[in-house]
Scaffold this motif. Sequence first.
Motif, PDB file in Angstrom:
ATOM      1  N   MET A 242     -22.951 103.195 -54.812  1.00  0.00           N
ATOM      2  CA  MET A 242     -22.864 104.587 -55.269  1.00  0.00           C
ATOM      3  C   MET A 242     -21.420 104.989 -55.525  1.00  0.00           C
ATOM      4  N   ASP A 243     -20.501 104.538 -54.690  1.00  0.00           N
ATOM      5  CA  ASP A 243     -19.079 104.830 -54.913  1.00  0.00           C
ATOM      6  C   ASP A 243     -18.618 104.279 -56.259  1.00  0.00           C
ATOM      7  N   ASN A 244     -19.086 103.078 -56.597  1.00  0.00           N
ATOM      8  CA  ASN A 244     -18.699 102.472 -57.876  1.00  0.00           C
ATOM      9  C   ASN A 244     -19.295 103.217 -59.053  1.00  0.00           C
ATOM     10  N   ILE A 245     -20.521 103.678 -58.905  1.00  0.00           N
ATOM     11  CA  ILE A 245     -21.175 104.462 -59.959  1.00  0.00           C
ATOM     12  C   ILE A 245     -20.426 105.778 -60.170  1.00  0.00           C
ATOM     13  N   ILE A 246     -20.069 106.427 -59.069  1.00  0.00           N
ATOM     14  CA  ILE A 246     -19.385 107.721 -59.141  1.00  0.00           C
ATOM     15  C   ILE A 246     -18.005 107.589 -59.771  1.00  0.00           C
ATOM     16  N   VAL A 247     -17.280 106.521 -59.429  1.00  0.00           N
ATOM     17  CA  VAL A 247     -15.929 106.376 -59.960  1.00  0.00           C
ATOM     18  C   VAL A 247     -15.946 106.155 -61.476  1.00  0.00           C
ATOM     19  N   LEU A 248     -17.060 105.649 -62.001  1.00  0.00           N
ATOM     20  CA  LEU A 248     -17.185 105.516 -63.457  1.00  0.00           C
ATOM     21  C   LEU A 248     -17.564 106.851 -64.114  1.00  0.00           C
ATOM     22  N   GLY A 249     -17.911 107.823 -63.293  1.00  0.00           N
ATOM     23  CA  GLY A 249     -18.227 109.150 -63.814  1.00  0.00           C
ATOM     24  C   GLY A 249     -19.548 109.237 -64.547  1.00  0.00           C
ATOM     25  N   ILE A 250     -20.527 108.430 -64.125  1.00  0.00           N
ATOM     26  CA  ILE A 250     -21.790 108.385 -64.881  1.00  0.00           C
ATOM     27  C   ILE A 250     -23.002 108.846 -64.071  1.00  0.00           C
ATOM     28  N   GLU A 251     -22.826 109.167 -62.797  1.00  0.00           N
ATOM     29  CA  GLU A 251     -23.993 109.443 -61.949  1.00  0.00           C
ATOM     30  C   GLU A 251     -24.835 110.608 -62.464  1.00  0.00           C
ATOM     31  N   HIS A 252     -24.193 111.586 -63.114  1.00  0.00           N
ATOM     32  CA  HIS A 252     -24.918 112.776 -63.549  1.00  0.00           C
ATOM     33  C   HIS A 252     -25.845 112.521 -64.736  1.00  0.00           C
ATOM     34  N   TYR A 253     -25.721 111.381 -65.371  1.00  0.00           N
ATOM     35  CA  TYR A 253     -26.617 111.061 -66.493  1.00  0.00           C
ATOM     36  C   TYR A 253     -28.011 110.651 -66.016  1.00  0.00           C
ATOM     37  N   PHE A 254     -28.141 110.257 -64.758  1.00  0.00           N
ATOM     38  CA  PHE A 254     -29.365 109.612 -64.296  1.00  0.00           C
ATOM     39  C   PHE A 254     -30.225 110.546 -63.451  1.00  0.00           C
ATOM     40  N   GLN A 255     -31.521 110.565 -63.783  1.00  0.00           N
ATOM     41  CA  GLN A 255     -32.462 111.354 -63.000  1.00  0.00           C
ATOM     42  C   GLN A 255     -32.874 110.640 -61.710  1.00  0.00           C
ATOM     43  N   THR A 256     -32.737 109.326 -61.685  1.00  0.00           N
ATOM     44  CA  THR A 256     -33.016 108.575 -60.464  1.00  0.00           C
ATOM     45  C   THR A 256     -32.100 107.357 -60.392  1.00  0.00           C
ATOM     46  N   ILE A 257     -31.571 107.098 -59.207  1.00  0.00           N
ATOM     47  CA  ILE A 257     -30.747 105.916 -58.943  1.00  0.00           C
ATOM     48  C   ILE A 257     -31.276 105.276 -57.666  1.00  0.00           C
ATOM     49  N   LEU A 258     -31.780 104.056 -57.772  1.00  0.00           N
ATOM     50  CA  LEU A 258     -32.303 103.334 -56.618  1.00  0.00           C
ATOM     51  C   LEU A 258     -31.390 102.148 -56.311  1.00  0.00           C
ATOM     52  N   ILE A 259     -30.929 102.071 -55.074  1.00  0.00           N
ATOM     53  CA  ILE A 259     -30.061 100.983 -54.622  1.00  0.00           C
ATOM     54  C   ILE A 259     -30.795 100.225 -53.527  1.00  0.00           C
ATOM     55  N   SER A 260     -30.837  98.912 -53.633  1.00  0.00           N
ATOM     56  CA  SER A 260     -31.741  98.108 -52.808  1.00  0.00           C
ATOM     57  C   SER A 260     -31.580  98.350 -51.305  1.00  0.00           C
ATOM     58  N   GLU A 261     -30.343  98.442 -50.815  1.00  0.00           N
ATOM     59  CA  GLU A 261     -30.168  98.638 -49.374  1.00  0.00           C
ATOM     60  C   GLU A 261     -30.838  99.917 -48.899  1.00  0.00           C
ATOM     61  N   TRP A 262     -30.698 100.975 -49.660  1.00  0.00           N
ATOM     62  CA  TRP A 262     -31.289 102.262 -49.279  1.00  0.00           C
ATOM     63  C   TRP A 262     -32.802 102.280 -49.458  1.00  0.00           C
ATOM     64  N   GLU A 263     -33.313 101.429 -50.338  1.00  0.00           N
ATOM     65  CA  GLU A 263     -34.759 101.400 -50.604  1.00  0.00           C
ATOM     66  C   GLU A 263     -35.490 100.361 -49.752  1.00  0.00           C
ATOM     67  N   ASN A 264     -34.731  99.524 -49.043  1.00  0.00           N
ATOM     68  CA  ASN A 264     -35.313  98.440 -48.245  1.00  0.00           C
ATOM     69  C   ASN A 264     -36.160  97.486 -49.082  1.00  0.00           C
ATOM     70  N   MET A 265     -35.795  97.323 -50.316  1.00  0.00           N
ATOM     71  CA  MET A 265     -36.415  96.349 -51.212  1.00  0.00           C
ATOM     72  C   MET A 265     -35.473  96.164 -52.386  1.00  0.00           C
ATOM     73  N   LYS A 266     -35.574  95.014 -53.021  1.00  0.00           N
ATOM     74  CA  LYS A 266     -34.641  94.752 -54.105  1.00  0.00           C
ATOM     75  C   LYS A 266     -35.333  94.056 -55.272  1.00  0.00           C
ATOM     76  N   LYS A 267     -34.686  94.138 -56.417  1.00  0.00           N
ATOM     77  CA  LYS A 267     -35.181  93.399 -57.573  1.00  0.00           C
ATOM     78  C   LYS A 267     -35.186  91.908 -57.250  1.00  0.00           C
ATOM     79  N   PRO A 268     -36.181  91.166 -57.673  1.00  0.00           N
ATOM     80  CA  PRO A 268     -37.212  91.508 -58.659  1.00  0.00           C
ATOM     81  C   PRO A 268     -38.508  92.094 -58.095  1.00  0.00           C
ATOM     82  N   ASN A 269     -38.510  92.587 -56.874  1.00  0.00           N
ATOM     83  CA  ASN A 269     -39.705  93.208 -56.297  1.00  0.00           C
ATOM     84  C   ASN A 269     -40.216  94.312 -57.220  1.00  0.00           C
TER      85      ASN A 269
END
Length: 218
Positions: free
Chosen positions: A123-150
């Motif tokens: 999330m820190d990397n996403i924010i530093v690029l200044g793009i987080e506000h474009y997305f209605q949903t952001i899922l990061i595997s550690e926070w979701e307790n599952m990861k791609k390709p699930n």
Amino acid sequence: MIKAVLFDFDGTLLDRDASVKVFINKQYERLHKWLSHIPKETYISRFIELDSRGYVWKDKVYHQLINEFRITGITMEDLLNDYIIEFKHSCVPFEGLTNMLENLKKNHFMLGMITNGKGQFQMDNIIVLGIEHYFQTILISEWENMKKPNSLIFKKALENLNVLPSESIFVGDHPVNDVKAAQQIGMKSIWKKDDQWEDVEADYIIDELSQIPTIILK
């Protein structure tokens, strides 16, 4: 009809290879007091090799570096904390990132992101690029307790956007974690070319982010 566009992050929106090179160069300079006995290019190239394009977490990378190069006076935890704190200041986006997102937003597409990795770090990397506000949903595997390709993490993102798989398209650089995983639940896929892979069976293949709106607006 496509209503939503979902993205991978590393290797798709973030030029991770370039970012790692910037970071590890800066780290060597920042911690030169403890690393000066190692030739700079040797330290950089070995870090990149052990990092395996982000698929090996840095505790293992730094543990190996300390053992190989007999680094003393600074611990693995010190090196890892430096990585966690400082990496975001070395993030390099792929060319045309913001213009592409603006174009999709202007055309009223919903946007989502699914990325594997450590929660706050990503999330820190996403924010530093200044793009987080474009997305209605952001899922990061550690926070979701599952990861791609699930498939469940893809389905959750689509539920958050309230769209069907057939109404969405996924953009990523990994042929299994991104392309095949998205296709298996009925999404269209765009493969952002990566020289590491060949013969990827995606619905569309791109070299540049600027090509995405053209494909979706056909």
